[in-house]
Design a protein around this motif. Structure first.
Motif, PDB file in Angstrom:
ATOM      1  N   CYS A   1     -36.828 -39.411  12.109  1.00 17.16           N
ATOM      2  CA  CYS A   1     -36.009 -39.142  10.920  1.00 17.16           C
ATOM      3  C   CYS A   1     -36.908 -38.858   9.718  1.00 17.16           C
ATOM      4  CB  CYS A   1     -35.089 -40.336  10.658  1.00 17.16           C
ATOM      5  SG  CYS A   1     -34.272 -40.262   9.065  1.00 17.16           S
ATOM      6  N   LEU A   2     -37.964 -39.662   9.531  1.00 20.15           N
ATOM      7  CA  LEU A   2     -38.861 -39.448   8.388  1.00 20.15           C
ATOM      8  C   LEU A   2     -39.552 -38.092   8.466  1.00 20.15           C
ATOM      9  CD1 LEU A   2     -40.410 -43.029   8.052  1.00 20.15           C
ATOM     10  CD2 LEU A   2     -39.017 -41.858   6.336  1.00 20.15           C
ATOM     11  N   ASN A   3     -39.924 -37.697   9.678  1.00 23.57           N
ATOM     12  CA  ASN A   3     -40.523 -36.366   9.873  1.00 23.57           C
ATOM     13  C   ASN A   3     -39.541 -35.255   9.530  1.00 23.57           C
ATOM     14  OD1 ASN A   3     -43.303 -35.943  11.130  1.00 23.57           O
ATOM     15  ND2 ASN A   3     -42.568 -37.825  12.076  1.00 23.57           N
ATOM     16  N   ALA A   4     -38.302 -35.432   9.981  1.00 26.99           N
ATOM     17  CA  ALA A   4     -37.282 -34.409   9.714  1.00 26.99           C
ATOM     18  C   ALA A   4     -36.973 -34.342   8.217  1.00 26.99           C
ATOM     19  CB  ALA A   4     -36.012 -34.729  10.512  1.00 26.99           C
ATOM     20  N   LEU A   5     -37.000 -35.494   7.569  1.00 26.24           N
ATOM     21  CA  LEU A   5     -36.764 -35.559   6.117  1.00 26.24           C
ATOM     22  C   LEU A   5     -37.863 -34.802   5.371  1.00 26.24           C
ATOM     23  CD1 LEU A   5     -35.161 -37.010   3.762  1.00 26.24           C
ATOM     24  CD2 LEU A   5     -36.761 -38.876   4.023  1.00 26.24           C
ATOM     25  N   GLU A   6     -39.103 -35.053   5.754  1.00 26.42           N
ATOM     26  CA  GLU A   6     -40.258 -34.391   5.152  1.00 26.42           C
ATOM     27  C   GLU A   6     -40.152 -32.865   5.347  1.00 26.42           C
ATOM     28  OE1 GLU A   6     -42.347 -36.156   3.478  1.00 26.42           O
ATOM     29  OE2 GLU A   6     -43.602 -34.427   2.975  1.00 26.42           O
ATOM     30  N   PHE A   7     -39.763 -32.484   6.550  1.00 28.82           N
ATOM     31  CA  PHE A   7     -39.639 -31.049   6.860  1.00 28.82           C
ATOM     32  C   PHE A   7     -38.491 -30.426   6.051  1.00 28.82           C
ATOM     33  CE2 PHE A   7     -38.170 -27.578   9.740  1.00 28.82           C
ATOM     34  CZ  PHE A   7     -39.337 -26.817   9.714  1.00 28.82           C
ATOM     35  N   SER A   8     -37.410 -31.178   5.881  1.00 31.84           N
ATOM     36  CA  SER A   8     -36.251 -30.665   5.129  1.00 31.84           C
ATOM     37  C   SER A   8     -36.632 -30.267   3.719  1.00 31.84           C
ATOM     38  CB  SER A   8     -35.146 -31.725   5.070  1.00 31.84           C
ATOM     39  OG  SER A   8     -34.685 -31.978   6.353  1.00 31.84           O
ATOM     40  N   LYS A   9     -37.550 -31.042   3.129  1.00 28.31           N
ATOM     41  CA  LYS A   9     -38.043 -30.731   1.779  1.00 28.31           C
ATOM     42  C   LYS A   9     -38.585 -29.315   1.714  1.00 28.31           C
ATOM     43  CE  LYS A   9     -41.404 -33.657   0.623  1.00 28.31           C
ATOM     44  NZ  LYS A   9     -42.201 -34.840   0.281  1.00 28.31           N
ATOM     45  N   ARG A  10     -39.216 -28.903   2.816  1.00 36.07           N
ATOM     46  CA  ARG A  10     -39.857 -27.569   2.841  1.00 36.07           C
ATOM     47  C   ARG A  10     -38.859 -26.452   3.112  1.00 36.07           C
ATOM     48  NH1 ARG A  10     -44.114 -28.203   7.397  1.00 36.07           N
ATOM     49  NH2 ARG A  10     -44.572 -26.029   6.947  1.00 36.07           N
ATOM     50  N   VAL A  11     -37.816 -26.740   3.886  1.00 36.40           N
ATOM     51  CA  VAL A  11     -36.980 -25.624   4.363  1.00 36.40           C
ATOM     52  C   VAL A  11     -35.611 -25.497   3.682  1.00 36.40           C
ATOM     53  CG1 VAL A  11     -38.034 -25.437   6.644  1.00 36.40           C
ATOM     54  CG2 VAL A  11     -36.089 -26.956   6.349  1.00 36.40           C
ATOM     55  N   LEU A  12     -35.144 -26.580   3.039  1.00 36.32           N
ATOM     56  CA  LEU A  12     -33.778 -26.520   2.493  1.00 36.32           C
ATOM     57  C   LEU A  12     -33.730 -25.813   1.142  1.00 36.32           C
ATOM     58  CD1 LEU A  12     -32.283 -30.084   3.184  1.00 36.32           C
ATOM     59  CD2 LEU A  12     -31.548 -27.914   4.208  1.00 36.32           C
ATOM     60  N   ASN A  13     -32.576 -25.201   0.849  1.00 31.54           N
ATOM     61  CA  ASN A  13     -32.363 -24.693  -0.505  1.00 31.54           C
ATOM     62  C   ASN A  13     -31.947 -25.858  -1.409  1.00 31.54           C
ATOM     63  OD1 ASN A  13     -29.501 -25.036  -0.443  1.00 31.54           O
ATOM     64  ND2 ASN A  13     -29.316 -23.148   0.760  1.00 31.54           N
ATOM     65  N   ILE A  14     -31.860 -25.592  -2.699  1.00 40.79           N
ATOM     66  CA  ILE A  14     -31.696 -26.681  -3.676  1.00 40.79           C
ATOM     67  C   ILE A  14     -30.426 -27.516  -3.436  1.00 40.79           C
ATOM     68  CG2 ILE A  14     -30.593 -25.240  -5.475  1.00 40.79           C
ATOM     69  CD1 ILE A  14     -33.350 -27.708  -6.329  1.00 40.79           C
ATOM     70  N   LYS A  15     -29.372 -26.868  -2.906  1.00 42.41           N
ATOM     71  CA  LYS A  15     -28.129 -27.621  -2.653  1.00 42.41           C
ATOM     72  C   LYS A  15     -28.037 -28.110  -1.213  1.00 42.41           C
ATOM     73  CE  LYS A  15     -25.199 -25.635  -6.158  1.00 42.41           C
ATOM     74  NZ  LYS A  15     -24.215 -24.608  -6.464  1.00 42.41           N
ATOM     75  N   GLY A  16     -29.159 -28.011  -0.501  1.00 41.93           N
ATOM     76  CA  GLY A  16     -29.168 -28.259   0.945  1.00 41.93           C
ATOM     77  C   GLY A  16     -28.718 -29.647   1.362  1.00 41.93           C
ATOM     78  N   VAL A  17     -28.309 -29.729   2.632  1.00 44.16           N
ATOM     79  CA  VAL A  17     -27.813 -30.973   3.225  1.00 44.16           C
ATOM     80  C   VAL A  17     -28.732 -31.391   4.364  1.00 44.16           C
ATOM     81  CG1 VAL A  17     -25.956 -31.896   4.688  1.00 44.16           C
ATOM     82  CG2 VAL A  17     -25.375 -30.619   2.618  1.00 44.16           C
ATOM     83  N   PHE A  18     -29.025 -32.692   4.416  1.00 46.25           N
ATOM     84  CA  PHE A  18     -29.802 -33.261   5.513  1.00 46.25           C
ATOM     85  C   PHE A  18     -29.010 -34.420   6.107  1.00 46.25           C
ATOM     86  CE2 PHE A  18     -32.974 -36.642   6.687  1.00 46.25           C
ATOM     87  CZ  PHE A  18     -33.439 -36.026   7.849  1.00 46.25           C
TER      88      PHE A  18
END
Ligand SMILES: C[S@@+](CC[C@H](N)C(=O)[O-])C[C@H]1O[C@@H](n2cnc3c(N)ncnc32)[C@H](O)[C@@H]1O
Length: 207
Positions: free
Chosen positions: A139-156
């Motif tokens: 989960c922490l890895n996916a969270l870190e990766f989400s920072k790089r790939v999501l747009n500003i309104k993105g959902v994780f």
């Protein structure tokens, strides 16, 4: 002997389980599909999203739900295990932790995306604390990766198992996202320590 009894109980429980039966009736590959359906009913994010990444996707229940909700979307699903094809879903086989796989994901979308969902879970060892830490690290890895790939309104959205790693995930998520909620779907077994974290809107957009 013990293991055998345990597996027999598991098979019996699966057979009688409402969501297992319902997944067969509705054509879902896993009972987990209902967890994403419930998370979406609560937070209503799938149908407004076009670019979706599904981590730990096999056998494909969540990807089926994403594909149904989003007929014109671009969905990429990733898993170490093989996954049979799903309409409107591209599958990438590999370990998400591998930096080359992460580069492949970034290159596939080639733009910021709307949603990252992760139902990744490490193989269970029987030691609940160890399982919680291992799945928490995914989960922490996916969270870190989400920072790089999501747009500003993105959902994780991510699976976590309650345990010592919970506080760390909460702390990290608060650093990255403006809105954070925890949710236990009815379809998640009561006796399981599993819950889901839902995060929305990045605090800072990364390059
Ligand atoms: C609970 S299952 C996912 C079920 C799925 N959401 C569904 O609805 O069918 C967890 C999955 O996470 C995958 N997984 C675990 N670690 C992974 C990793 N490092 N990279 C990619 N997938 C991983 C496992 O192979 C497994 O298929």
């Amino acid at each position: 002997m013990k293991k055998n009894k345990f597996s027999k109980n598991w098979v019996k429980r699966q057979k009688n389980d409402f969501y297992t039966k319902e997944s067969k009736t509705q054509g879902y590959r896993s009972r987990s599909a209902f967890k994403l359906i419930e998370i979406d009913q609560k937070f209503n994010f799938l149908s407004n999203s076009k670019f979706i990444l599904d981590l730990g996707s096999a056998p494909g229940g969540w990807s089926q739900v994403a594909s149904k909700k989003n007929k014109n979307g671009k969905i990429l699903s990733v898993d170490i295990k093989e996954m049979l094809p799903i309409v409107n879903v591209k599958f990438l086989r590999g370990d998400f932790i591998n930096p080359n796989i992460q580069d492949d994901i970034i290159n596939y979308f080639n733009k910021k995306i709307d949603v990252v969902v992760s139902d990744m879970a490490s193989n269970t060892t029987g030691n609940k604390e160890l399982d919680s830490i291992r799945t928490g690290n995914l989960c922490l890895n996916a969270l870190e990766f989400s920072k790089r790939v999501l747009n500003i309104k993105g959902v994780f959205v991510s699976k976590i198992f309650m345990g010592s790693v919970f506080k760390e995930i909460q702390k990290e998520a608060k650093k990255v996202f403006k809105n954070i909620f925890f949710f236990k779907p009815k379809s998640s077994r009561k006796e399981s320590k599993e819950i889901y974290i839902f995060c929305k809107s990045l605090r800072i957009l990364n390059d």
